[in-house]
Each structure stands twice: as C-alpha cells, then as structure tokens.
Design a protein around this motif. Sequence first.
Motif, PDB file in Angstrom:
ATOM      1  N   PHE A  47      30.081 -29.475 -24.954  1.00  0.00           N
ATOM      2  CA  PHE A  47      30.658 -29.705 -23.627  1.00  0.00           C
ATOM      3  C   PHE A  47      31.149 -31.148 -23.515  1.00  0.00           C
ATOM      4  O   PHE A  47      32.283 -31.418 -23.125  1.00  0.00           O
ATOM      5  CB  PHE A  47      29.608 -29.397 -22.545  1.00  0.00           C
ATOM      6  CG  PHE A  47      30.098 -29.621 -21.155  1.00  0.00           C
ATOM      7  CD1 PHE A  47      30.978 -28.714 -20.560  1.00  0.00           C
ATOM      8  CD2 PHE A  47      29.688 -30.734 -20.426  1.00  0.00           C
ATOM      9  CE1 PHE A  47      31.434 -28.925 -19.264  1.00  0.00           C
ATOM     10  CE2 PHE A  47      30.148 -30.952 -19.140  1.00  0.00           C
ATOM     11  CZ  PHE A  47      31.026 -30.041 -18.548  1.00  0.00           C
ATOM     12  N   GLU A  48      30.295 -32.091 -23.897  1.00  0.00           N
ATOM     13  CA  GLU A  48      30.663 -33.513 -23.823  1.00  0.00           C
ATOM     14  C   GLU A  48      31.819 -33.843 -24.757  1.00  0.00           C
ATOM     15  O   GLU A  48      32.705 -34.623 -24.430  1.00  0.00           O
ATOM     16  CB  GLU A  48      29.450 -34.394 -24.157  1.00  0.00           C
ATOM     17  CG  GLU A  48      28.556 -34.562 -22.940  1.00  0.00           C
ATOM     18  CD  GLU A  48      27.249 -35.274 -23.258  1.00  0.00           C
ATOM     19  OE1 GLU A  48      27.211 -35.969 -24.295  1.00  0.00           O
ATOM     20  OE2 GLU A  48      26.295 -35.125 -22.485  1.00  0.00           O
ATOM     21  N   LEU A  49      31.778 -33.211 -25.920  1.00  0.00           N
ATOM     22  CA  LEU A  49      32.847 -33.448 -26.884  1.00  0.00           C
ATOM     23  C   LEU A  49      34.193 -32.987 -26.322  1.00  0.00           C
ATOM     24  O   LEU A  49      35.198 -33.690 -26.430  1.00  0.00           O
ATOM     25  CB  LEU A  49      32.542 -32.703 -28.189  1.00  0.00           C
ATOM     26  CG  LEU A  49      33.639 -32.773 -29.251  1.00  0.00           C
ATOM     27  CD1 LEU A  49      33.798 -34.194 -29.778  1.00  0.00           C
ATOM     28  CD2 LEU A  49      33.360 -31.827 -30.398  1.00  0.00           C
ATOM     29  N   ASN A  50      34.185 -31.819 -25.691  1.00  0.00           N
ATOM     30  CA  ASN A  50      35.432 -31.291 -25.143  1.00  0.00           C
ATOM     31  C   ASN A  50      35.997 -32.190 -24.045  1.00  0.00           C
ATOM     32  O   ASN A  50      37.204 -32.376 -23.941  1.00  0.00           O
ATOM     33  CB  ASN A  50      35.235 -29.864 -24.621  1.00  0.00           C
ATOM     34  CG  ASN A  50      35.219 -28.858 -25.767  1.00  0.00           C
ATOM     35  OD1 ASN A  50      35.838 -29.090 -26.808  1.00  0.00           O
ATOM     36  ND2 ASN A  50      34.512 -27.759 -25.592  1.00  0.00           N
ATOM     37  N   MET A  51      35.094 -32.783 -23.237  1.00  0.00           N
ATOM     38  CA  MET A  51      35.541 -33.734 -22.205  1.00  0.00           C
ATOM     39  C   MET A  51      36.228 -34.921 -22.866  1.00  0.00           C
ATOM     40  O   MET A  51      37.299 -35.349 -22.453  1.00  0.00           O
ATOM     41  CB  MET A  51      34.335 -34.245 -21.400  1.00  0.00           C
ATOM     42  CG  MET A  51      33.540 -33.164 -20.714  1.00  0.00           C
ATOM     43  SD  MET A  51      34.186 -32.775 -19.086  1.00  0.00           S
ATOM     44  CE  MET A  51      33.486 -34.148 -18.166  1.00  0.00           C
ATOM     45  N   ALA A  52      35.581 -35.459 -23.905  1.00  0.00           N
ATOM     46  CA  ALA A  52      36.129 -36.635 -24.593  1.00  0.00           C
ATOM     47  C   ALA A  52      37.466 -36.294 -25.259  1.00  0.00           C
ATOM     48  O   ALA A  52      38.401 -37.095 -25.248  1.00  0.00           O
ATOM     49  CB  ALA A  52      35.133 -37.152 -25.627  1.00  0.00           C
ATOM     50  N   LEU A  53      37.527 -35.073 -25.835  1.00  0.00           N
ATOM     51  CA  LEU A  53      38.767 -34.652 -26.493  1.00  0.00           C
ATOM     52  C   LEU A  53      39.911 -34.570 -25.467  1.00  0.00           C
ATOM     53  O   LEU A  53      41.034 -34.984 -25.741  1.00  0.00           O
ATOM     54  CB  LEU A  53      38.579 -33.281 -27.167  1.00  0.00           C
ATOM     55  CG  LEU A  53      37.867 -33.282 -28.522  1.00  0.00           C
ATOM     56  CD1 LEU A  53      37.534 -31.850 -28.955  1.00  0.00           C
ATOM     57  CD2 LEU A  53      38.689 -33.977 -29.599  1.00  0.00           C
ATOM     58  N   GLU A  54      39.584 -34.066 -24.284  1.00  0.00           N
ATOM     59  CA  GLU A  54      40.614 -33.956 -23.245  1.00  0.00           C
ATOM     60  C   GLU A  54      41.114 -35.329 -22.818  1.00  0.00           C
ATOM     61  O   GLU A  54      42.316 -35.540 -22.665  1.00  0.00           O
ATOM     62  CB  GLU A  54      40.039 -33.226 -22.025  1.00  0.00           C
ATOM     63  CG  GLU A  54      40.561 -31.793 -21.899  1.00  0.00           C
ATOM     64  CD  GLU A  54      39.846 -31.043 -20.794  1.00  0.00           C
ATOM     65  OE1 GLU A  54      39.971 -31.480 -19.617  1.00  0.00           O
ATOM     66  OE2 GLU A  54      39.158 -30.052 -21.098  1.00  0.00           O
TER      67      GLU A  54
ATOM     68  N   MET B  96      41.081 -38.060 -24.570  1.00  0.00           N
ATOM     69  CA  MET B  96      41.835 -38.628 -25.678  1.00  0.00           C
ATOM     70  C   MET B  96      43.239 -38.045 -25.725  1.00  0.00           C
ATOM     71  O   MET B  96      44.220 -38.766 -25.890  1.00  0.00           O
ATOM     72  CB  MET B  96      41.073 -38.316 -26.975  1.00  0.00           C
ATOM     73  CG  MET B  96      41.592 -39.042 -28.181  1.00  0.00           C
ATOM     74  SD  MET B  96      40.989 -40.735 -28.218  1.00  0.00           S
ATOM     75  CE  MET B  96      41.894 -41.319 -29.648  1.00  0.00           C
ATOM     76  N   ARG B  97      43.296 -36.715 -25.555  1.00  0.00           N
ATOM     77  CA  ARG B  97      44.617 -36.054 -25.613  1.00  0.00           C
ATOM     78  C   ARG B  97      45.471 -36.442 -24.411  1.00  0.00           C
ATOM     79  O   ARG B  97      46.698 -36.433 -24.490  1.00  0.00           O
ATOM     80  CB  ARG B  97      44.442 -34.535 -25.664  1.00  0.00           C
ATOM     81  CG  ARG B  97      43.956 -34.054 -27.015  1.00  0.00           C
ATOM     82  CD  ARG B  97      43.730 -32.544 -26.993  1.00  0.00           C
ATOM     83  NE  ARG B  97      43.019 -32.097 -28.189  1.00  0.00           N
ATOM     84  CZ  ARG B  97      42.005 -31.242 -28.192  1.00  0.00           C
ATOM     85  NH1 ARG B  97      41.551 -30.746 -27.036  1.00  0.00           N
ATOM     86  NH2 ARG B  97      41.431 -30.879 -29.309  1.00  0.00           N
TER      87      ARG B  97
ATOM     88  N   ALA C 224      38.028 -42.995 -24.888  1.00  0.00           N
ATOM     89  CA  ALA C 224      37.138 -41.949 -25.419  1.00  0.00           C
ATOM     90  C   ALA C 224      36.946 -42.088 -26.924  1.00  0.00           C
ATOM     91  O   ALA C 224      36.117 -41.386 -27.513  1.00  0.00           O
ATOM     92  CB  ALA C 224      37.696 -40.572 -25.094  1.00  0.00           C
ATOM     93  N   ARG C 225      37.710 -42.980 -27.568  1.00  0.00           N
ATOM     94  CA  ARG C 225      37.680 -43.108 -29.032  1.00  0.00           C
ATOM     95  C   ARG C 225      36.273 -43.372 -29.610  1.00  0.00           C
ATOM     96  O   ARG C 225      35.860 -42.658 -30.531  1.00  0.00           O
ATOM     97  CB  ARG C 225      38.675 -44.188 -29.476  1.00  0.00           C
ATOM     98  CG  ARG C 225      38.764 -44.387 -30.988  1.00  0.00           C
ATOM     99  CD  ARG C 225      39.913 -45.289 -31.379  1.00  0.00           C
ATOM    100  NE  ARG C 225      41.211 -44.645 -31.233  1.00  0.00           N
ATOM    101  CZ  ARG C 225      41.780 -43.873 -32.164  1.00  0.00           C
ATOM    102  NH1 ARG C 225      41.148 -43.663 -33.315  1.00  0.00           N
ATOM    103  NH2 ARG C 225      42.941 -43.318 -31.959  1.00  0.00           N
TER     104      ARG C 225
END
Length: 214
Positions: A135-142, A144-145, A151-152
């Motif tokens: 879940f946290e990873l997906n937030m960070a990926l969003e 970043m995108r 978020a890097r």
Amino acid sequence: MSEDLLSTIPSAGWACWKCGQHEGHSLFCTSCHALQEPVSDYYSLLGIPKKLNLSQDELQARFYELSRHLHPDLFTRKPERERQYALEASSILNDAYRTLRDPVKRANYVLKQEGFDIGEQRSKDVPPELLEEVFELNMALEEMRGGDDSARPQLESARQNFTQMLADSDAQLQQLFEAYDAAPNRDSLSAIRAALNRRKYIQNLVGEVERALA
Ligand SMILES: [Zn+2]
C-alpha cells in the motif's frame, strides 16, 4: 559410449526399432547402440532422477555429453529414422536444459507434470503479510509518477527491501526443494507453488520500482 547413456528405463512393451531387443529402454539401444525415439520427459531424457534440487554442474555435464552424442554430424550416414530421432532428441534436450537449469522454471515444470495449475492470475493476489508495505509503495509510486521526486528515497529503500525479500524467497525455495526431494508429496508441492507465487509477486514489485526510479 558411456554406461550412463545406456542406463535403462523400465518400459513395458518396448523394443529396439532396429535390432528388436526388449530388455530395457534407453536413449541408445543397449545392444546395437541405435538411437531410439526420444521420450518427452526432461528428466528421463537427461537420465537424471526427478529432483527439484539439482546440481548445476552435473546438469551441465550431462547436457554437454548428450549434445555431443546427438550431434547431426554423427548421423549423416545413419538411416533416416535415426536422423529424425536425433533432431527430435536435440530439440527436447535444449528445452530440457533451458528449463531445468532455472530453479523457478524447473519447479513450474514439475508442478505442471504433477497436475498443479500454475496460472498467472494467482500472482496478482497480494500476499497478506505484504499488504501494508505494498500500500505504501503504491502511494510512493504514484507520487513519483506524478512528478514528485521527494518519493525517491522511499522508493530506493523499498527497492532494497524487496530485493532482499527476493533473496529470502530463493533461500526458502531451496529449503522447500530439499524437503520435497526427501519426501515427495502434494503438500510440499502446494507450499512450493505458494512460494513461487509470492516470489513472482515480489519480482514484479521490484520491476515496477526500478522502472519508476529509472
Ligand atoms: Zn538395438
């Protein structure tokens, strides 16, 4: 010709197409040494026991030895039937080596042979113990995108974290392989399939993080 290549596989009703002996089925006839119709099973063709834990060195040595004995040059003056068998056997041998030298492909091969469904859809299910991290990873990926470079550092640490998990998965698979080889049973295979799905899921995450960081 080495004794290994003439090791026999029990096979009722089999007889050499050339000389007719029927004492034991092997890739090369134990009596006249004519090449026989190759079996499609990778382990049987290679003449190795059906183990999930394989020595890469032995597998490679076996592959090279068989490749040498199946080289087309050795069959140019043989009957058409034997030339055809040599081509078929070489093709199965190459597939066998490509599959069995890779632990994940090897396990999938055995699972499939044992009637397990190894469909793709299962890899989409998030392993429960990873829900929060994913879940946290997906937030960070969003973020970043969306162009938010802050978020890097989080993604870099996630990459490290998931890469370590992948290494842990490989170690776990190795243990499961050993357990299965010691006492083959379906529960062990189910555990292996679950571990493979989890591994695949993590591998996809690592790929996504790497693409976002690139
Ligand atoms: Zn024969």
